[in-house]
Structures are given as structure tokens and as C-alpha cells.
Design an enzyme around this catalytic site. Sequence first.
Site, PDB file in Angstrom:
ATOM      1  N   THR A 116       0.865  -1.179   0.000  1.00 55.42           N
ATOM      2  CA  THR A 116       0.000   0.000   0.000  1.00 55.42           C
ATOM      3  C   THR A 116       0.901   1.227   0.000  1.00 55.42           C
ATOM      4  O   THR A 116       1.520   1.550   1.010  1.00 55.42           O
ATOM      5  CB  THR A 116      -0.926   0.006   1.220  1.00 55.42           C
ATOM      6  OG1 THR A 116      -1.722  -1.176   1.203  1.00 55.42           O
ATOM      7  CG2 THR A 116      -1.844   1.225   1.202  1.00 55.42           C
ATOM      8  N   LYS A 133      -7.113   1.109  -3.674  1.00 56.51           N
ATOM      9  CA  LYS A 133      -6.738   0.615  -2.343  1.00 56.51           C
ATOM     10  C   LYS A 133      -6.910   1.705  -1.277  1.00 56.51           C
ATOM     11  O   LYS A 133      -7.464   1.452  -0.193  1.00 56.51           O
ATOM     12  CB  LYS A 133      -5.293   0.123  -2.374  1.00 56.51           C
ATOM     13  CG  LYS A 133      -4.681  -0.204  -1.016  1.00 56.51           C
ATOM     14  CD  LYS A 133      -5.386  -1.339  -0.304  1.00 56.51           C
ATOM     15  CE  LYS A 133      -4.633  -1.688   0.986  1.00 56.51           C
ATOM     16  NZ  LYS A 133      -5.342  -2.703   1.776  1.00 56.51           N
ATOM     17  N   LYS A 172      -1.101   5.978   8.308  1.00 52.91           N
ATOM     18  CA  LYS A 172      -0.291   6.189   7.097  1.00 52.91           C
ATOM     19  C   LYS A 172      -1.181   6.224   5.861  1.00 52.91           C
ATOM     20  O   LYS A 172      -1.051   7.103   4.999  1.00 52.91           O
ATOM     21  CB  LYS A 172       0.732   5.065   6.967  1.00 52.91           C
ATOM     22  CG  LYS A 172       1.586   5.133   5.706  1.00 52.91           C
ATOM     23  CD  LYS A 172       2.044   3.756   5.239  1.00 52.91           C
ATOM     24  CE  LYS A 172       0.902   2.972   4.641  1.00 52.91           C
ATOM     25  NZ  LYS A 172       1.317   1.744   3.930  1.00 52.91           N
TER      26      LYS A 172
END
Length: 288
Positions: A91, A167, A236
Site C-alpha cells: 500500500t 486501495k 499512514k
Amino acid sequence: MDVGFIGLGRMGRAMAAKLVEAGHTVRVWNRTPDAAHGISGATPVASAAEAFAGDAAITMLSDDAALRSVIVEGGLLDSAGRPAIHLSMSTISVALAQELAAIHARAGIAYVGAPVFGRPDAAAAGALNIIAAGDAGAIDRAAPLLDAMGTKTWRFGTEPHQANAVKLAGNFMLVSAIEAMGEAAAFAEGHGVAGADLLDMLTGTLFASPVYKGYGASIAANRYEPPGFGLRLGAKDIGLALGAAAAVNVPMPFASVLRDNLIDAIAHGDGDKDLAALATVATRRSVR
């Protein structure tokens, strides 16, 4: 297929093991060498360059900095034994994905964005949902690998960064769901209704989906360890979503709320707990 796997955290180890189970030849490397051992049937190698070779190489690293350090700053794109395809399953930011696509094109290596939805238990079962974007032919050639690691590969375009946008959009929705459950439970508690009872009813009726049921159960039980998906990683990802949104002038006001609440949770010592611990922010702020 002959495949190298770089990045052997809880997700990466499980994914590499599924490739071995499917009959592929798998070389593994991790920045912490001990993590490369103990995957039955996989061959640990001494350098990232030895793993970044063969029919395909897969990276499953923790963040932009790790991926840049290993692939770009490590000079792997200039190595003699470069792979035919690089499946980037981490990711990462949309911006880094765009940069990587450009430099892979110059190096003559097919680059496919292929991040995943699923926790380590899903990875161990080969039940990930894989988001793939890039050259259609490269994705076709990598299909035996993707099929070994996931139940379905969802294709989202010919530009690799499109997979990373999907994502981040999905993770934004996931964190939003946790925040909503935390606030709803705190609200119910304020009126003398057990938050656990509220979540049990709602996740079994109106919100009977894996995200609500799984994270709702953790919130109801105050069960935040061990982490399946760490809260710090969630923070994050929300930061990456906000950065990518700003780049295309898309306002995401609730993502800003999530970012601040995740920072609150980290500041109160919950950064290494499961993402479900975000719900504790609403509870802590409630007036009793």
C-alpha cells in the site's frame, strides 16, 4: 513460475507460503534477514537483487520509504538479472506508483500495481482480494501468482497507480466505518445502552458485512491486541489518501477528521494496537 518475494512481514510471509503451495519456485528476501527463514519450500537469498529476478518479482514492503529504499535507491532496476514483471503489492502513495511506472518503463520491466484487501488470516488462506492495474498482458502472465494468493483479482485500468487509488479509497471507507462505530457506541453508552449490544444488533442487521462485523466485534470486546492491521498503518494510509486527493483537487473533509483522530489514538499510546482501537478516541472524549 520462478518468482522472487521481497518483504516478509506477517502478510508477506503468508503470501509467499501460498506461492510455494501452488508449486512456484520462490526466492525470498527481507531487510531483516531472520524473517526470510522458516517459510517451508522457499529459498532465502542474501540480497534483494537475487530476489528481484526471474519471471516475476513481488514486493510487499511497509511504506513508500521502504519500497523506494530497496527498489530505487538499491539500484535493482539496473541489476543484470531483472525480472520480467514487478508486482508491487504494498500500500503506497499514488505519486510513488506513478514514479515507479515511469522508471520501470525506462528499464524495460513490466510494472503492475497489485495491492490487496485482507488481513494476515486471509493471506494465509489465499483469500485476498487483489486490485490490479497495469499492462493487461503483464497481468495475464502474472495470473498464476495472483490466483495462488487471492480469491479474485479485480482489474482497474492500464495505469498501475489506479490500483493504488482504489486501495486507498477502500481503506478510507474501512477507517470511516470504525470511526462511525466508535462514535455510535459512545453515543449509546451516554444514554445507558451498552455499546456492545448496539454493535451486536447493527452488525447483524443493517451493517452485516465483514468489515462491520469483524471490527465491531473487536470494539465491543475492547479487543485490540494482537493487531491484524495496525492503527499506525491505518494512519499512514489516510495520510496517503489525503495527499492523493489534494493532487487532483478532490476535497475529503472526513479523511481529515480521521487523520486527526488517528493521531489522537497514537498520542495516547495505541499506535501499535489494532486499527479497531480508533474507537477508543470517541469513548475517551465522551462526558460521563
